[in-house]
Design a protein around this motif. Structure first.
Motif, PDB file in Angstrom:
ATOM      1  N   GLN A 114       0.824  -1.203  -0.030  1.00  0.00           N
ATOM      2  CA  GLN A 114       0.081   0.033  -0.073  1.00  0.00           C
ATOM      3  C   GLN A 114       0.920   1.394  -0.104  1.00  0.00           C
ATOM      4  O   GLN A 114       0.519   2.499  -0.949  1.00  0.00           O
ATOM      5  CB  GLN A 114      -0.858   0.119   1.149  1.00  0.00           C
ATOM      6  CG  GLN A 114      -1.917  -1.262   1.276  1.00  0.00           C
ATOM      7  CD  GLN A 114      -2.874  -1.088  -0.257  1.00  0.00           C
ATOM      8  OE1 GLN A 114      -3.411  -0.281  -0.362  1.00  0.00           O
ATOM      9  NE2 GLN A 114      -2.681  -2.345  -0.701  1.00  0.00           N
ATOM     10  N   THR A 115       1.800   1.312   0.761  1.00  0.00           N
ATOM     11  CA  THR A 115       2.778   2.158   0.860  1.00  0.00           C
ATOM     12  C   THR A 115       3.443   2.497  -0.592  1.00  0.00           C
ATOM     13  O   THR A 115       3.788   4.033  -0.976  1.00  0.00           O
ATOM     14  CB  THR A 115       4.044   2.245   1.976  1.00  0.00           C
ATOM     15  OG1 THR A 115       3.148   2.017   2.984  1.00  0.00           O
ATOM     16  CG2 THR A 115       4.822   3.562   2.149  1.00  0.00           C
ATOM     17  N   ALA A 119       3.169   5.755  -3.090  1.00  0.00           N
ATOM     18  CA  ALA A 119       4.540   6.507  -3.288  1.00  0.00           C
ATOM     19  C   ALA A 119       4.730   6.627  -5.025  1.00  0.00           C
ATOM     20  O   ALA A 119       5.011   7.605  -5.466  1.00  0.00           O
ATOM     21  CB  ALA A 119       5.607   5.742  -2.925  1.00  0.00           C
ATOM     22  N   ASP A 142       5.281  -2.697   2.847  1.00  0.00           N
ATOM     23  CA  ASP A 142       4.897  -1.734   3.721  1.00  0.00           C
ATOM     24  C   ASP A 142       5.756  -1.805   5.102  1.00  0.00           C
ATOM     25  O   ASP A 142       5.996  -0.995   5.620  1.00  0.00           O
ATOM     26  CB  ASP A 142       3.347  -1.995   4.379  1.00  0.00           C
ATOM     27  CG  ASP A 142       2.557  -1.582   3.045  1.00  0.00           C
ATOM     28  OD1 ASP A 142       3.113  -1.213   2.159  1.00  0.00           O
ATOM     29  OD2 ASP A 142       1.399  -2.262   3.195  1.00  0.00           O
ATOM     30  N   PHE A 145       9.001  -0.040   4.534  1.00  0.00           N
ATOM     31  CA  PHE A 145       8.899   1.639   4.477  1.00  0.00           C
ATOM     32  C   PHE A 145       8.744   1.834   6.171  1.00  0.00           C
ATOM     33  O   PHE A 145       9.301   3.163   6.392  1.00  0.00           O
ATOM     34  CB  PHE A 145       7.704   1.871   3.719  1.00  0.00           C
ATOM     35  CG  PHE A 145       8.165   1.867   2.239  1.00  0.00           C
ATOM     36  CD1 PHE A 145       8.611   3.147   1.787  1.00  0.00           C
ATOM     37  CD2 PHE A 145       7.476   1.031   1.463  1.00  0.00           C
ATOM     38  CE1 PHE A 145       8.782   3.328   0.314  1.00  0.00           C
ATOM     39  CE2 PHE A 145       7.803   1.141   0.110  1.00  0.00           C
ATOM     40  CZ  PHE A 145       8.495   2.270  -0.389  1.00  0.00           C
ATOM     41  N   ALA A 146       8.057   1.223   6.715  1.00  0.00           N
ATOM     42  CA  ALA A 146       7.990   1.459   8.293  1.00  0.00           C
ATOM     43  C   ALA A 146       9.043   1.336   9.009  1.00  0.00           C
ATOM     44  O   ALA A 146       9.270   1.936  10.026  1.00  0.00           O
ATOM     45  CB  ALA A 146       6.758   0.597   9.082  1.00  0.00           C
ATOM     46  N   VAL A 153       8.853   8.631   5.455  1.00  0.00           N
ATOM     47  CA  VAL A 153       7.775   8.485   4.369  1.00  0.00           C
ATOM     48  C   VAL A 153       6.907   9.482   4.121  1.00  0.00           C
ATOM     49  O   VAL A 153       6.642  10.183   3.094  1.00  0.00           O
ATOM     50  CB  VAL A 153       6.948   7.312   4.575  1.00  0.00           C
ATOM     51  CG1 VAL A 153       5.779   6.872   3.580  1.00  0.00           C
ATOM     52  CG2 VAL A 153       7.697   6.131   4.737  1.00  0.00           C
ATOM     53  N   GLU A 154       6.458  10.297   5.298  1.00  0.00           N
ATOM     54  CA  GLU A 154       5.620  11.281   5.046  1.00  0.00           C
ATOM     55  C   GLU A 154       6.303  12.623   4.429  1.00  0.00           C
ATOM     56  O   GLU A 154       5.546  13.329   3.749  1.00  0.00           O
ATOM     57  CB  GLU A 154       5.259  11.913   6.472  1.00  0.00           C
ATOM     58  CG  GLU A 154       4.186  10.837   7.083  1.00  0.00           C
ATOM     59  CD  GLU A 154       4.822   9.771   7.664  1.00  0.00           C
ATOM     60  OE1 GLU A 154       4.136   8.678   7.978  1.00  0.00           O
ATOM     61  OE2 GLU A 154       6.161   9.895   7.905  1.00  0.00           O
ATOM     62  N   LEU A 157       6.403  11.998   0.580  1.00  0.00           N
ATOM     63  CA  LEU A 157       5.328  12.005   0.028  1.00  0.00           C
ATOM     64  C   LEU A 157       4.756  13.492  -0.302  1.00  0.00           C
ATOM     65  O   LEU A 157       3.920  13.860  -0.966  1.00  0.00           O
ATOM     66  CB  LEU A 157       4.186  11.186   0.669  1.00  0.00           C
ATOM     67  CG  LEU A 157       4.053   9.985   0.699  1.00  0.00           C
ATOM     68  CD1 LEU A 157       3.135   9.218   1.567  1.00  0.00           C
ATOM     69  CD2 LEU A 157       4.371   9.176  -0.629  1.00  0.00           C
TER      70      LEU A 157
END
Length: 235
Positions: A114-115, A119, A142, A145-146, A153-154, A157
């Motif tokens: 999902q991430t 992206a 995911d 990325f976590a 990540v924030e 984006l």
């Protein structure tokens, strides 16, 4: 009168003689009875001593204890042998369902990417990877990325960081379809312009140190290799 006294004297004498005679007979008989009663006493004690001998030897014997001690020893060794294979069993990799479609179709249908899909959409690369290709994508999950530093990540984006995001995503894409059977150790060029280092050893494939945890998800326009870490291009 004297005659009567004489008769009484004779009777007393005869009675006394009879009493002494009977006493003489009783005394030898009594003497003979005593040894008769004492002689069985030792004979009666001997069996009593002999009867105790087997009772003492029976509990002293250690033979009945030997099998009972060896029985618990055998079941204890069995579980240790049964646990050895389980400790060497590797944890299964998270499976990604291989649906039909393009690379983007498969990634969008999976809960593990999902991430990555977000992206690709923000970087306007989703349409590219949905094109004819072919492409090979090393796709971070995911969880990968976590594992990046908090807030990374924030930040990527955000619209002002789109160029940086595009470079990172392209660093995970190789032009051409390369299944794991065709990979070999060495540098592999990416569409970002910088190569990644692929290492193949004993059936395990790594890309810049990231493990390929599920290889060869085939799409209509290429192949996906799932990796457990986000790989970053050189600065």
């Amino acid at each position: 009168m004297n005659s009567l006294n004489n008769v009484n004297l004779v009777k007393r004498t005869v009675g006394l003689v009879g009493f002494l005679a009977s006493a003489a007979i009783v005394l030898p008989v009594a003497a003979q009875v005593k040894p008769a009663t004492e002689s069985p006493a030792p004979d009666a004690q001997m069996p009593a001593v002999e009867s105790q001998t087997p009772e003492v030897q029976t509990p002293a014997s250690g033979d009945p204890q030997s099998p009972t001690l060896s029985v618990p020893a055998q079941p204890q060794s069995a579980p240790s042998e049964a646990e050895a294979p389980t400790s060497n069993t590797p944890a299964p990799a998270p499976a990604v369902a291989a649906t039909s479609g393009t690379i983007v179709d498969i990634a969008s249908a999976s809960d593990s990417f999902q991430t990555l899909v977000a992206a690709l959409t923000e970087a306007e690369l989703a349409e590219v990877l949905a094109g004819e290709g072919p492409f090979t994508v090393f796709a971070p999950t995911d969880e990968a990325f976590a594992a990046l530093p908090e807030g990374t990540v924030e930040e990527l984006l955000k619209p002002e960081n789109r160029e940086r995001l595009v470079t990172i995503l392209k660093y995970h894409v190789v032009s051409g379809a390369y299944p794991s059977s065709s990979l070999s150790s060495g540098e592999v060029p990416t569409v970002a312009g910088s190569p990644v280092m692929v290492d193949v050893s004993e059936g395990q494939v790594t890309v810049n140190g990231a493990n390929v945890i599920q290889p060869d998800i085939t799409a209509t326009n290429g192949v996906i290799h799932v990796i457990d870490r986000v790989i970053l291009p050189p600065q």
